[in-house]
Design a protein around this motif. Structure first.
Motif, PDB file in Angstrom:
ATOM      1  N   UNK A 410       1.102  -0.868   0.316  1.00 15.79           N
ATOM      2  CA  UNK A 410       0.199   0.590   0.080  1.00 15.79           C
ATOM      3  C   UNK A 410       0.785   1.174   0.190  1.00 15.79           C
ATOM      4  N   UNK A 411       0.760   2.330  -0.692  1.00 15.35           N
ATOM      5  CA  UNK A 411       2.037   3.479  -1.048  1.00 15.35           C
ATOM      6  C   UNK A 411       1.344   4.426  -0.910  1.00 15.35           C
ATOM      7  N   UNK A 412       1.664   5.144   0.414  1.00 18.77           N
ATOM      8  CA  UNK A 412       1.550   6.544   0.723  1.00 18.77           C
ATOM      9  C   UNK A 412       2.360   7.531   0.686  1.00 18.77           C
ATOM     10  N   UNK A 413       2.465   8.991   0.280  1.00 17.99           N
ATOM     11  CA  UNK A 413       3.382   9.636  -0.212  1.00 17.99           C
ATOM     12  C   UNK A 413       3.294  10.727  -0.122  1.00 17.99           C
ATOM     13  N   UNK A 414       4.223  11.795   0.270  1.00 18.11           N
ATOM     14  CA  UNK A 414       3.917  13.500   0.577  1.00 18.11           C
ATOM     15  C   UNK A 414       5.500  13.722  -1.064  1.00 18.11           C
ATOM     16  N   UNK A 415       4.488  14.156  -1.940  1.00 12.78           N
ATOM     17  CA  UNK A 415       5.866  15.055  -3.023  1.00 12.78           C
ATOM     18  C   UNK A 415       4.834  15.934  -3.005  1.00 12.78           C
ATOM     19  N   UNK A 416       6.287  17.080  -3.724  1.00 16.63           N
ATOM     20  CA  UNK A 416       5.999  18.906  -3.336  1.00 16.63           C
ATOM     21  C   UNK A 416       7.244  19.514  -3.897  1.00 16.63           C
ATOM     22  N   UNK A 417       6.839  20.666  -4.494  1.00 13.20           N
ATOM     23  CA  UNK A 417       7.847  21.351  -4.540  1.00 13.20           C
ATOM     24  C   UNK A 417       8.724  22.293  -3.241  1.00 13.20           C
ATOM     25  N   UNK A 418      10.048  21.843  -3.444  1.00 10.64           N
ATOM     26  CA  UNK A 418      10.449  22.095  -2.589  1.00 10.64           C
ATOM     27  C   UNK A 418      12.325  22.701  -2.587  1.00 10.64           C
ATOM     28  N   UNK A 419      12.375  24.425  -2.620  1.00 11.87           N
ATOM     29  CA  UNK A 419      13.315  25.019  -2.681  1.00 11.87           C
ATOM     30  C   UNK A 419      14.012  24.866  -4.624  1.00 11.87           C
ATOM     31  N   UNK A 420      12.483  24.948  -5.578  1.00 10.90           N
ATOM     32  CA  UNK A 420      12.924  24.489  -6.274  1.00 10.90           C
ATOM     33  C   UNK A 420      13.039  22.565  -7.246  1.00 10.90           C
ATOM     34  N   UNK A 421      12.718  21.916  -6.394  1.00  8.40           N
ATOM     35  CA  UNK A 421      13.214  20.010  -7.140  1.00  8.40           C
ATOM     36  C   UNK A 421      11.973  19.910  -5.821  1.00  8.40           C
ATOM     37  N   UNK A 422      12.015  18.348  -6.486  1.00  6.03           N
ATOM     38  CA  UNK A 422      10.921  17.885  -5.974  1.00  6.03           C
ATOM     39  C   UNK A 422      11.307  17.261  -4.926  1.00  6.03           C
ATOM     40  N   UNK A 423      10.206  16.564  -3.830  1.00  5.55           N
ATOM     41  CA  UNK A 423      10.854  16.130  -2.716  1.00  5.55           C
ATOM     42  C   UNK A 423       9.703  15.962  -2.084  1.00  5.55           C
ATOM     43  N   UNK A 424      10.178  15.575  -0.679  1.00  2.00           N
ATOM     44  CA  UNK A 424       9.275  14.289   0.558  1.00  2.00           C
ATOM     45  C   UNK A 424       9.289  12.959   0.138  1.00  2.00           C
ATOM     46  N   UNK A 425       8.806  12.437   0.477  1.00  2.00           N
ATOM     47  CA  UNK A 425       8.578  11.517   0.917  1.00  2.00           C
ATOM     48  C   UNK A 425       7.330  10.188  -0.050  1.00  2.00           C
ATOM     49  N   UNK A 426       8.103   8.990   0.286  1.00  2.00           N
ATOM     50  CA  UNK A 426       7.047   7.844  -0.928  1.00  2.00           C
ATOM     51  C   UNK A 426       7.110   6.737   0.342  1.00  2.00           C
ATOM     52  N   UNK A 427       6.096   6.748   1.250  1.00  2.00           N
ATOM     53  CA  UNK A 427       6.333   5.109   1.777  1.00  2.00           C
ATOM     54  C   UNK A 427       5.483   3.726   0.782  1.00  2.00           C
ATOM     55  N   UNK A 428       5.980   3.024   1.265  1.00  2.00           N
ATOM     56  CA  UNK A 428       5.830   1.531   0.797  1.00  2.00           C
ATOM     57  C   UNK A 428       5.027   0.442   1.605  1.00  2.00           C
ATOM     58  N   UNK A 429       3.888   0.076   2.487  1.00  2.00           N
ATOM     59  CA  UNK A 429       3.684  -0.517   2.930  1.00  2.00           C
ATOM     60  C   UNK A 429       2.744  -2.025   3.378  1.00  2.00           C
ATOM     61  N   UNK A 430       4.155  -3.118   3.340  1.00  2.00           N
ATOM     62  CA  UNK A 430       3.750  -4.286   2.851  1.00  2.00           C
ATOM     63  C   UNK A 430       2.754  -4.890   4.413  1.00  2.00           C
TER      64      UNK A 430
END
Length: 671
Positions: A410-430
Motif C-alpha cells: 500500500x503506497x502513501x506519499x507526500x511529494x511537492x516542490x521544495x526549493x526548486x526541487x521535487x521532494x518529500x517521501x513515498x512509503x510502501x506498506x507490506x
C-alpha cells in the motif's frame, strides 16, 4: 453566498456569560451563600444557555461559500471568469476538489485555477482567521440568451457543498474590442496599481521611464529580440540529462508595452513526468534586462520540473498565450521556444544489481517492522519509506524466499516542490506472512539509484531484522484411520497424503476405460442446449402470431376492404329497392376506392374541387369525371326529392355505375 459561518460574537458573549455561572456552580457551600445567585439556579441557567448556543456552535464550523462572475453581461465569444471561494475557521479542515458544470451552450476554456485564501476579522473583541481556497474558471458563450450556471461545488469533510447559482446574460457579438480574461487576473478585471500583466494597456517601456538599475537580471539578457514588443521565452537549467533526472524549465514573458495575457497553455512535455513549481504567478514581480539593445521587463509566468521518461532527443513543446496590447492588437498568439533536451541512460559500467531505469535523485531509506513476535502462519507489517528529492521509485525489490509471502504494498506519499526541487517521501506498506518457526530473518531491502550531483550510483540499504515465530502444534486427528499403518505416517504423526494411491502396474494388459455417466456425451449437451432453444422457438412463434394478427387487423380496416363492404351493402339495398340507402352505400364505396387508389381522403374535399385533386395525383380526367358524376348522383338522390324516383331499376343502375368506377380505380396506377 450559501451556508454562512456563524460569527464568533455569540461565542464570545457566551464565554463571558458562562464564566461567572460556571464559577458559581463549582463553588463550595460557604462561598455559594455569598454568591449573587444560588448554585442550583446558576447550573440551570448554564444548561439552558448551552442548549441555546449548541446549534450556533455546530454551525460555526460550516464553510463560508461564495461564488461570483467577472461580468453578468457578456457577448458571444467573449471570455469571462467564474470564481468560488470556500473559507473555514482555522483547524476545521480545508475544502478541496472544486467543480463547475455549465449549460450546453457555454464552454469552459480553462481552469480551475486554484489558490489559497485567508480572511481576518474582529468581532466581539476577538480576532478570528479563516482559511480556504479559491478556484477560477474561464468560460465562453456560444449563443445569445440568458443562462443560469449551477453553483460551483467543493468537498469538505466528505460532503459536497454547493454555492448559489449565477445568472449570465449573453448578447450577440457587437465587434467591439473585447476585454481579455486571464487566469492571472482576479474576476472583475485587472488589478490596477500592480506591474504588468495586472495593469491595463499602455505605452512602450522606455529606458527613461524605468527607475530600476541597469542589468537587473543579466542572466535573462538576449543579443536579439524575437519580437519588438512582447514574446515568450523558455529557459532550461540544463540541456543534457539522464533518464529520471530533473530538468527545470522557466517560462518568462518579455514585454515593452503594457498589455494583458489570456488563455495560457502550458508546454505539453509529452515525454516527461511534470510537476508545477510555480504556485501563483501573481506573486512574481518583473525584473528588467536588455534584449537587442532595448530595455525589457521579464516576468516569470510558469516553471516546471520535468523528469525524462526515456532516452533520446526530447522536446518540451511550446507554451502559448493570447496577448492584447495597443501596438500589437487583440488576442495575438505568442509562443515560446521549444526546448530540446538530450537524454541518455546512466552508465552501464558499475550499475548495481536491481537498479531500475529512472530512479535518479538523492534519497534515504528507512524501514520498520511490527510486531517482532508472532505465531507460525501469522503476519507482520513492514513499512519502508523513501525520502529525499528527485524521481521517486514506483516499487522496491523485497527479499523473497521460501517461507515468506510478501503481499502487494500500500503506497502513501507526500511529494511537492521544495526549493526548486521535487521532494518529500513515498512509503510502501507490506504485509508479510511467515510460515516458518523460530528466529526468522526477513533480510534487507536495497534501493540503488543514480545521484546526478555525485555522478555515481548509490545503494541505500534497510535491514529488516529478525522476527521470533512461535511454532504451532498441528491439530490432533479426530480418530484412527481404518487400516492405516505406522509406515503411512510422517515423523509428526500426520497421515501421508499419497498413501491411498494404487501401486504401479507390474504387467501389461488391455485398457479398461472408466464407466461413463448416463448423460455423458451428446445427451448431456442436448439437455444443456434444450432450454435456450425452446425459449428461442417460443419467442419466434409468438412474434409470428402477433404479426399475423396485425396483418389481419390491418386488412380488415384497409380502404379497399371497406370499399368492397360498402359496395356489398349497396347491392343489398338495391335488391330491396331502397334508393336512398343504395346512394349512401355507393357514396361510401367510391370514397373508399379513391382513398385506396390515390391516398386522398376525398370525403373532406368539396365535390367541385375533387377533379383537380385527382388530376394532381395523376388520375385520368375521364376517370375523375365519372367518379365525380357518381358522387353527384348519390348526393342528388340523398338530398333532392325529384331524384328519388325510379325505385329498384335506378338503384341497380347506380350500383353498376359505381362498380365500373371502382374497377377502373383499382386498375389505375400512378404515372
Amino acid at each position: 453566498m450559501t451556508r454562512p459561518a456563524c460569527s464568533p460574537a455569540p461565542l464570545a458573549l457566551a464565554a463571558r456569560i458562562l464564566a461567572p455561572l460556571a464559577l458559581a456552580a463549582r463553588c463550595p457551600a460557604p462561598l455559594a451563600l455569598t454568591a449573587p445567585r444560588p448554585a442550583p439556579l446558576a447550573t440551570a441557567l448554564l444548561l439552558a444557555l448551552l442548549a441555546l448556543l449548541a446549534p450556533l456552535t455546530a454551525r460555526a464550523q460550516q464553510p463560508e461559500l461564495s461564488a461570483r462572475a467577472s461580468s453578468t453581461e457578456v457577448e458571444v465569444g467573449e471570455p469571462f471568469s467564474v470564481e468560488v471561494k470556500a473559507l473555514v475557521e482555522r483547524g476545521a479542515g480545508m475544502p478541496s476538489d472544486p467543480e463547475l458544470r455549465v449549460p450546453p451552450d457555454l464552454d469552459i476554456v480553462s481552469g480551475p485555477s486554484i489558490g489559497t485564501q485567508m480572511k481576518t476579522q474582529m468581532s466581539g473583541g476577538m480576532v478570528t482567521t479563516q482559511l480556504g481556497i479559491s478556484a477560477t474558471w474561464q468560460i465562453v458563450a456560444n449563443k445569445p440568451g440568458r443562462y443560469t450556471i449551477p453553483g460551483p461545488t467543493v468537498t469538505w469533510n466528505g460532503k459536497r457543498l454547493i454555492a448559489a447559482p449565477i445568472v449570465i446574460k449573453v448578447v450577440p457579438a457587437s465587434g467591439r474590442p473585447r476585454r481579455p480574461s486571464s487566469p492571472f487576473l482576479f474576476p472583475g478585471g485587472p488589478l490596477h496599481g500592480l506591474p504588468w500583466p495586472f495593469s491595463g494597456p499602455g505605452g512602450l517601456l522606455d529606458d527613461e521611464e524605468v527607475d530600476e538599475p541597469e542589468d537587473q537580471a543579466p542572466e535573462l539578457a538576449m543579443p536579439s529580440e524575437p519580437d519588438p514588443v512582447v514574446f515568450l521565452r523558455a529557459i532550461p537549467d540544463k540541456t543534457t540529462a539522464v533518464v529520471g533526472e530533473q530538468v527545470t524549465v522557466s517560462f518568462y514573458l518579455y514585454f515593452r508595452e503594457n498589455a494583458e495575457m489570456s488563455e495560457p497553455r502550458a508546454a505539453p512535455a509529452a515525454d516527461f513526468l511534470r510537476h508545477a513549481l510555480l504556485e501563483d504567478p501573481r506573486h512574481e514581480r518583473p525584473v528588467y534586462t536588455r534584449v537587442g539593445g532595448h530595455r525589457y521587463a521579464a516576468r516569470l509566468v510558469d516553471k516546471l520540473a520535468l523528469f525524462p521518461l526515456r532516452a533520446g532527443e526530447l522536446r518540451t513543446g511550446k507554451m502559448q498565450a493570447r496577448i492584447t496590447g495597443r501596438r500589437i492588437g487583440a488576442r495575438v498568439l505568442r509562443e515560446s521556444n521549444d526546448v530540446v533536451v538530450q537524454v541518455t541512460e546512466p552508465p552501464v559500467a558499475g550499475r548495481p544489481s536491481g537498479y531500475t531505469l529512472g530512479d535518479v535523485g538523492q534519497f534515504t531509506l528507512k524501514a520498520t517492522v511490527q510486531p517482532r513476535q508472532i505465531e507460525q502462519g501469522g503476519s507482520v507489517a513492514v513499512s519502508v519509506q523513501v525520502a529525499g528529492t528527485g524521481n521517486f521509485p514506483q516499487s522496491l525489490r523485497v527479499p523473497e524466499r521460501t517461507g515468506l509471502e510478501w503481499l502487494d504494498p500500500e503506497k502513501r506519499e507526500s511529494i511537492e516542490p521544495r526549493g526548486g526541487a521535487i521532494g518529500g517521501f513515498r512509503s510502501f506498506g507490506y504485509v508479510v506472512r511467515i510460515q516458518e518457526s523460530g528466529a526468522v530473518s526477513l533480510g534487507k531491502i536495497e534501493f540503488p539509484y543514480w545521484d546526478p550531483a555525485q555522478k555515481r550510483y548509490v545503494v541505500e540499504t534497510a535491514d529488516l531484522g529478525v522476527v521470533q515465530v512461535t511454532a504451532v502444534a498441528p491439530p490432533a486427528p479426530s480418530g484412527p484411520t481404518p487400516g492405516a499403518k505406522d509406515a503411512d505416517r510422517d515423523a509428526a504423526g500426520r497421515a501421508e497424503p499419497f498413501a491411498g494411491m494404487p501401486g504401479l502396474r507390474s504387467s501389461l494388459g488391455p485398457h479398461a476405460p472408466p464407466a461413463t455417466l448416463p448423460l455423458d456425451g451428446a445427451p448431456f449437451w442436448l439437455l444443456l442446449a434444450a432450454p435456450p432453444l425452446l425459449v428461442t422457438l417460443f419467442g419466434a412463434g409468438d412474434r409470428l402470431v402477433r404479426r399475423a394478427r396485425e396483418r389481419r387487423a390491418a386488412g380488415a380496416t384497409s380502404p379497399a376492404r371497406l370499399a368492397a363492404v360498402a359496395l356489398q351493402e349497396a347491392e343489398d339495398a338495391a335488391a330491396q329497392g331502397d334508393l336512398k340507402a343504395t346512394a349512401a352505400a355507393v357514396e361510401r364505396a367510391v370514397h373508399r376506392a379513391i382513398e385506396s387508389a390515390t391516398g386522398l381522403r376525398s370525403r373532406g374535399v368539396l365535390l367541385a374541387a375533387l377533379p383537380g385533386e385527382l388530376g394532381e395525383r395523376g388520375v385520368a380526367e375521364a376517370l375523375a369525371a365519372r367518379a365525380c358524376e357518381t358522387l353527384a348522383a348519390c348526393e342528388a338522390i340523398r338530398f333532392e326529392p325529384a331524384a328519388q324516383e325510379g325505385g329498384a331499376a335506378a338503384a341497380a343502375g347506380l350500383v353498376e355505375q359505381s362498380r365500373a368506377v371502382m374497377n377502373e380505380l383499382a386498375r389505375w396506377k400512378p404515372t
